[in-house]
Design a protein around this motif. Structure first.
Motif, PDB file in Angstrom:
ATOM      1  N   ARG A 158       0.846  -1.197   0.000  1.00 18.86           N
ATOM      2  CA  ARG A 158       0.000   0.000   0.000  1.00 18.86           C
ATOM      3  C   ARG A 158       0.885   1.251   0.000  1.00 18.86           C
ATOM      4  O   ARG A 158       1.668   1.450   0.926  1.00 18.86           O
ATOM      5  N   ILE A 159       0.733   2.056  -1.057  1.00 23.27           N
ATOM      6  CA  ILE A 159       1.480   3.311  -1.161  1.00 23.27           C
ATOM      7  C   ILE A 159       0.485   4.461  -1.113  1.00 23.27           C
ATOM      8  O   ILE A 159      -0.510   4.471  -1.835  1.00 23.27           O
ATOM      9  N   GLU A 160       0.751   5.438  -0.267  1.00 24.11           N
ATOM     10  CA  GLU A 160      -0.107   6.619  -0.154  1.00 24.11           C
ATOM     11  C   GLU A 160       0.624   7.830  -0.729  1.00 24.11           C
ATOM     12  O   GLU A 160       1.678   8.216  -0.236  1.00 24.11           O
ATOM     13  N   PRO A 161       0.071   8.459  -1.776  1.00 23.87           N
ATOM     14  CA  PRO A 161       0.671   9.692  -2.289  1.00 23.87           C
ATOM     15  C   PRO A 161       0.168  10.890  -1.495  1.00 23.87           C
ATOM     16  O   PRO A 161      -0.943  10.891  -0.974  1.00 23.87           O
ATOM     17  N   TYR A 162       0.994  11.927  -1.394  1.00 25.99           N
ATOM     18  CA  TYR A 162       0.587  13.150  -0.702  1.00 25.99           C
ATOM     19  C   TYR A 162       1.400  14.307  -1.260  1.00 25.99           C
ATOM     20  O   TYR A 162       2.462  14.121  -1.866  1.00 25.99           O
ATOM     21  N   LEU A 163       0.888  15.518  -1.064  1.00 24.15           N
ATOM     22  CA  LEU A 163       1.605  16.716  -1.491  1.00 24.15           C
ATOM     23  C   LEU A 163       2.491  17.201  -0.349  1.00 24.15           C
ATOM     24  O   LEU A 163       1.984  17.524   0.732  1.00 24.15           O
ATOM     25  N   PRO A 164       3.788  17.282  -0.551  1.00 28.02           N
ATOM     26  CA  PRO A 164       4.658  17.813   0.512  1.00 28.02           C
ATOM     27  C   PRO A 164       4.333  19.276   0.793  1.00 28.02           C
ATOM     28  O   PRO A 164       3.787  19.993  -0.065  1.00 28.02           O
ATOM     29  N   THR A 165       4.653  19.729   1.974  1.00 25.92           N
ATOM     30  CA  THR A 165       4.448  21.125   2.341  1.00 25.92           C
ATOM     31  C   THR A 165       5.172  22.037   1.364  1.00 25.92           C
ATOM     32  O   THR A 165       6.343  21.828   1.052  1.00 25.92           O
ATOM     33  N   GLY A 166       4.448  23.020   0.841  1.00 27.28           N
ATOM     34  CA  GLY A 166       5.045  23.957  -0.104  1.00 27.28           C
ATOM     35  C   GLY A 166       4.925  23.539  -1.554  1.00 27.28           C
ATOM     36  O   GLY A 166       5.254  24.319  -2.449  1.00 27.28           O
ATOM     37  N   SER A 167       4.449  22.312  -1.817  1.00 27.61           N
ATOM     38  CA  SER A 167       4.272  21.854  -3.190  1.00 27.61           C
ATOM     39  C   SER A 167       2.821  22.033  -3.622  1.00 27.61           C
ATOM     40  O   SER A 167       1.907  22.031  -2.796  1.00 27.61           O
ATOM     41  N   THR A 168       2.618  22.197  -4.909  1.00 31.12           N
ATOM     42  CA  THR A 168       1.273  22.282  -5.465  1.00 31.12           C
ATOM     43  C   THR A 168       1.144  21.298  -6.617  1.00 31.12           C
ATOM     44  O   THR A 168       2.134  20.965  -7.272  1.00 31.12           O
ATOM     45  N   ALA A 169      -0.070  20.831  -6.871  1.00 33.87           N
ATOM     46  CA  ALA A 169      -0.317  19.893  -7.960  1.00 33.87           C
ATOM     47  C   ALA A 169      -0.511  20.663  -9.254  1.00 33.87           C
ATOM     48  O   ALA A 169      -1.601  20.714  -9.830  1.00 33.87           O
ATOM     49  N   TRP A 170       0.564  21.305  -9.713  1.00 33.87           N
ATOM     50  CA  TRP A 170       0.462  22.239 -10.843  1.00 33.87           C
ATOM     51  C   TRP A 170       1.813  22.313 -11.542  1.00 33.87           C
ATOM     52  O   TRP A 170       2.822  22.621 -10.926  1.00 33.87           O
ATOM     53  N   GLY A 171       1.850  22.013 -12.832  1.00 33.76           N
ATOM     54  CA  GLY A 171       3.100  22.111 -13.576  1.00 33.76           C
ATOM     55  C   GLY A 171       4.147  21.121 -13.077  1.00 33.76           C
ATOM     56  O   GLY A 171       3.825  19.995 -12.674  1.00 33.76           O
ATOM     57  N   ARG A 172       5.407  21.558 -13.114  1.00 32.15           N
ATOM     58  CA  ARG A 172       6.489  20.703 -12.623  1.00 32.15           C
ATOM     59  C   ARG A 172       6.513  20.766 -11.095  1.00 32.15           C
ATOM     60  O   ARG A 172       6.698  21.839 -10.520  1.00 32.15           O
ATOM     61  N   GLY A 219       4.901  13.220  -2.587  1.00 35.93           N
ATOM     62  CA  GLY A 219       5.477  12.260  -1.662  1.00 35.93           C
ATOM     63  C   GLY A 219       4.788  10.921  -1.834  1.00 35.93           C
ATOM     64  O   GLY A 219       3.589  10.846  -2.097  1.00 35.93           O
ATOM     65  N   LEU A 220       5.542   9.861  -1.720  1.00 33.98           N
ATOM     66  CA  LEU A 220       5.012   8.496  -1.751  1.00 33.98           C
ATOM     67  C   LEU A 220       5.516   7.788  -0.507  1.00 33.98           C
ATOM     68  O   LEU A 220       6.731   7.684  -0.298  1.00 33.98           O
ATOM     69  N   ARG A 221       4.587   7.307   0.313  1.00 35.52           N
ATOM     70  CA  ARG A 221       5.014   6.612   1.519  1.00 35.52           C
ATOM     71  C   ARG A 221       4.377   5.220   1.567  1.00 35.52           C
ATOM     72  O   ARG A 221       3.192   5.043   1.278  1.00 35.52           O
ATOM     73  N   CYS A 222       5.189   4.271   1.912  1.00 33.91           N
ATOM     74  CA  CYS A 222       4.732   2.896   2.071  1.00 33.91           C
ATOM     75  C   CYS A 222       4.162   2.733   3.476  1.00 33.91           C
ATOM     76  O   CYS A 222       4.837   3.021   4.470  1.00 33.91           O
ATOM     77  N   THR A 223       2.913   2.286   3.543  1.00 33.53           N
ATOM     78  CA  THR A 223       2.269   2.102   4.847  1.00 33.53           C
ATOM     79  C   THR A 223       1.955   0.638   5.140  1.00 33.53           C
ATOM     80  O   THR A 223       1.372   0.329   6.173  1.00 33.53           O
ATOM     81  N   ASP A 224       2.307  -0.242   4.194  1.00 31.88           N
ATOM     82  CA  ASP A 224       2.035  -1.666   4.422  1.00 31.88           C
ATOM     83  C   ASP A 224       3.104  -2.485   3.694  1.00 31.88           C
ATOM     84  O   ASP A 224       2.949  -2.853   2.528  1.00 31.88           O
ATOM     85  N   GLY A 225       4.193  -2.714   4.384  1.00 34.92           N
ATOM     86  CA  GLY A 225       5.283  -3.483   3.799  1.00 34.92           C
ATOM     87  C   GLY A 225       6.293  -3.833   4.869  1.00 34.92           C
ATOM     88  O   GLY A 225       6.166  -3.412   6.028  1.00 34.92           O
TER      89      GLY A 225
END
Length: 224
Positions: A60-74, A78-84
């Motif tokens: 199980r991998i959970e994606p998230y936006l790091p602080t200061g990042s936006t889902a826009w352009g380049r 963050g990808l974190r493994c929560t089940d491994g």
């Protein structure tokens, strides 16, 4: 919204690639971009992690936006493994493209030129290629003056336009009070130039100083 159907893989053990949760990345991109029109389509192009990384397999991998990042352009997610066997956390560079109808110029336009209706057309462009918003209605641009020279096919954005001045300091303006279900107007004297998007102060005949917003030729609105 166009979905990327192919599952890509993070570098991991050669016999156990770890899939990137593309559906979740798409939802993250749409949720991270404020007030997107309904007719846009989003594409996400994942980049590459550091080739030296060796990540343990993960269920199980959970994606998230790091602080200061936006889902826009380049950007990056963050990808974190929560089940491994090992709970790891990495950052993946991605390019988010948001395709939307927008106003572009048909041919080259010179700085200082007045925009005409025939100079414009609607075309699908990547509005996430810059942070500033685009225009979707050509009529909002006709008659405006350009602040910069534009090559053909440029999505027009506010910074491409000269700031519009509706009146000069000292001119008599119509001061309009607007509220729910009512409006009232009076004359007033502008105490500064009336520039688009900038608050302006005016003096009423009684001497009262009122702050409002330029809303047209020699017109100031105060909304309650």
């Amino acid at each position: 919204m166009a979905l990327l159907m192919q599952a890509l893989a993070l570098p991991a053990h050669a016999d156990a690639p770890t899939p990137i949760p593309m559906q979740q990345l798409m939802e993250l991109a749409r949720g991270g971009a404020a007030a997107l029109p309904a007719d846009v389509r989003i594409e996400i192009e994942p980049g590459q992690l550091d080739a030296r990384l060796k990540l343990a397999p993960c269920r199980r991998i959970e994606p998230y936006l790091p602080t200061g990042s936006t889902a826009w352009g380049r950007t990056r997610v963050g990808l974190r493994c929560t089940d491994g066997p090992v709970n790891w956390n990495v950052f993946l560079p991605v390019t988010v493209r948001v395709w939307s109808p927008a106003v572009v110029n048909v041919g080259p336009l010179q700085a200082g030129a007045e925009i005409r209706a025939e100079d414009l057309q609607i075309r699908e462009v990547d509005i996430a290629s810059a942070a500033a918003p685009v225009f979707r209605d050509p009529q909002l641009l006709v008659g405006r003056l350009l602040a910069a020279t534009l090559p053909p096919g440029t999505p027009l954005r506010p910074q491409h336009l000269r700031v519009r001045q509706w009146f000069a300091a000292g001119e008599t303006v119509t001061l309009v009070y607007v509220g729910e279900g009512f409006s009232a107007s009076t004359e007033a004297q502008a105490l500064s130039n009336g520039l688009d998007g900038q608050a302006v102060r005016v003096r009423t005949p009684s001497g009262k100083i009122v702050t409002g917003w330029p809303a047209g030729e020699r017109r100031v609105e105060v909304r309650s």
